[in-house]
Design a protein around this motif. Structure first.
Motif, short mmCIF file in Angstrom:
data_model
loop_
_atom_site.label_atom_id
_atom_site.label_comp_id
_atom_site.label_asym_id
_atom_site.label_seq_id
_atom_site.Cartn_x
_atom_site.Cartn_y
_atom_site.Cartn_z
N GLN A 188 30.32 36.56 58.23
CA GLN A 188 30.66 35.14 57.44
C GLN A 188 30.96 35.50 56.12
OE1 GLN A 188 30.69 32.15 59.04
NE2 GLN A 188 31.69 31.29 57.30
N TYR A 189 30.51 36.50 55.34
CA TYR A 189 30.76 36.94 53.62
C TYR A 189 32.14 37.65 53.80
CZ TYR A 189 30.39 39.32 49.40
OH TYR A 189 30.40 39.53 48.01
N ASN A 191 34.33 37.18 55.80
CA ASN A 191 35.71 36.21 56.02
C ASN A 191 35.77 35.48 54.96
OD1 ASN A 191 36.15 37.03 58.85
ND2 ASN A 191 34.73 35.50 59.61
N ASP A 192 34.80 35.01 54.26
CA ASP A 192 34.79 33.89 53.21
C ASP A 192 35.41 34.92 51.79
OD1 ASP A 192 33.90 32.03 54.67
OD2 ASP A 192 31.86 32.33 53.83
N LYS A 193 34.84 36.05 51.78
CA LYS A 193 35.28 36.76 50.23
C LYS A 193 36.17 37.83 50.22
CE LYS A 193 31.80 34.17 48.32
NZ LYS A 193 31.95 33.29 47.28
#
Length: 358
Positions: A188-189, A191-193
């Protein structure tokens, strides 16, 4: 309690001898005899047994200690108690046991052998009610698997960039769950960052229920690859070996699929041609370091009896391998930056289930 421990990375080779190791050494520890009782796996299992033994061997080599391991004939409390007693009767007063299956055996042993010291890795002594009782002659060691899984996910996402990932766990127990949850958070990190596009679907997150069913691991991996999964994180012991074998078969046939290893650097397990491996990287917990540190602590009079320790990023107790032949320099650099943020506390990885699976 998170405790930052001294100690260094180490490597060693197994030995069943009951004679002092010949290399290095300080006379101060020459009378200490360090023993280990193995779990169901072998001493070269690339996991807890091997890591614990390598740590003992490293310390024994430096300090000229006597060391020995015993492998029980079974995996019951009685089997473990028998070998603990055999070591004790032979004069081994520092005894290490890898894995949660030793919890009740160590609970009894810490009272039965009060002049001995015990190190229980990935478990807490209890009478069968799961209520931890860590006596003054015992230390209980855990690892922040969620942080290790997180870092492996960052590396995976950066290298793969886009596509579907999967997770195969062995038994659904806390250490394995934390690997899974940390991996989810890392994806998730990234993908987001970090601009990656990795998906992780519920159908591709599976606990097989054991650590020794190689055939089941191969079957689960095949099913995931058939659904379009490009990379599978396996925290499953022998089940993971099956998944690695299936991946080798697919890669040898020209498919672009990968495995993320667990506990130790599993790169060599994934070798299929020359020095090429299907293991992209591994989510490691440095069991060898923990074992080494406990021997050193006893020799130096600092054995942390009665405590529960957690090896995490701050103590360099978790991470990915120093050498990752399948990762680019840019990926390794960015993973290092995330690791620094974990150590500083800027990034915190939850040890409990989230809601990240889409």
């Amino acid at each position: 309690m998170v405790v930052t421990l001294f100690g260094a990375l180490l490597a060693g080779c197994g030995n069943k001898s009951e004679t002092p190791s010949s290399s290095g050494g300080a006379a101060a520890g020459s009378k200490l005899k360090v023993g280990m009782v193995t779990d169901a796996g072998t001493i070269d299992d690339k996991s807890f047994n091997q890591g614990t033994w390598e740590g003992i061997q490293k310390a024994a080599g430096e300090l000229k200690l006597t060391d020995k391991y015993l492998k029980p004939t079974g995996t019951t409390e009685a089997d473990y108690m028998k070998e603990i007693g055999n070591l004790y009767d032979a004069g081994f007063k520092l005894i290490m046991t890898p894995g949660f299956k030793f919890e009740t055996a160590i609970f009894k042993s810490q009272d039965k052998y009060k002049d001995a010291k015990f190190v229980l890795i990935d478990g807490s002594p209890h009478s069968g009610d799961s209520k931890p009782v860590v006596k003054e002659n015992t230390v209980s060691i855990f690892f922040a698997e969620q942080e290790s899984g997180y870092l492996a996910a960052i590396a995976t996402a950066l290298q793969i960039k886009e596509g579907e990932a999967g997770f195969i766990g062995g038994m659904e127990i806390p250490p394995v769950q934390k690997y899974n949850w940390g991996f989810q958070q890392g994806i998730q990190y990234a993908n987001d960052k970090l601009g990656t596009k990795i998906s992780l679907k519920k159908e591709n997150v599976v606990y097989q229920g054991s650590f020794d069913n190689v055939a089941a691991g191969a079957q689960l991996a095949a099913q995931m690859f058939d659904r379009g999964v490009k990379v599978i994180f396996c925290a499953a012991g022998g089940v993971g070996v099956g998944a690695i074998n299936e991946t080798k078969t697919r890669v040898s046939a020209g498919k672009a699929v990968w495995i993320v290893g667990v506990d130790a650097d599993q790169y060599t397990d994934g070798v299929y041609q020359g020095d090429k491996s299907v293991v992209l990287t591994s989510a490691m917990k440095k069991v060898n370091q923990a074992a080494y540190d406990m021997v050193k602590a006893e020799i130096e009079g600092n054995f942390p009896g009665g405590k529960t320790l957690t090896f995490d990023s701050k103590s360099d107790g978790v991470g990915i391998p120093v050498k990752n032949p399948n990762l680019s320099e840019d990926t390794v650099k960015k993973v290092g930056e995330v690791f620094d943020k974990l150590k500083s506390g800027e990034i915190k990885v939850a040890a409990e289930q989230g809601s990240l699976i889409k």
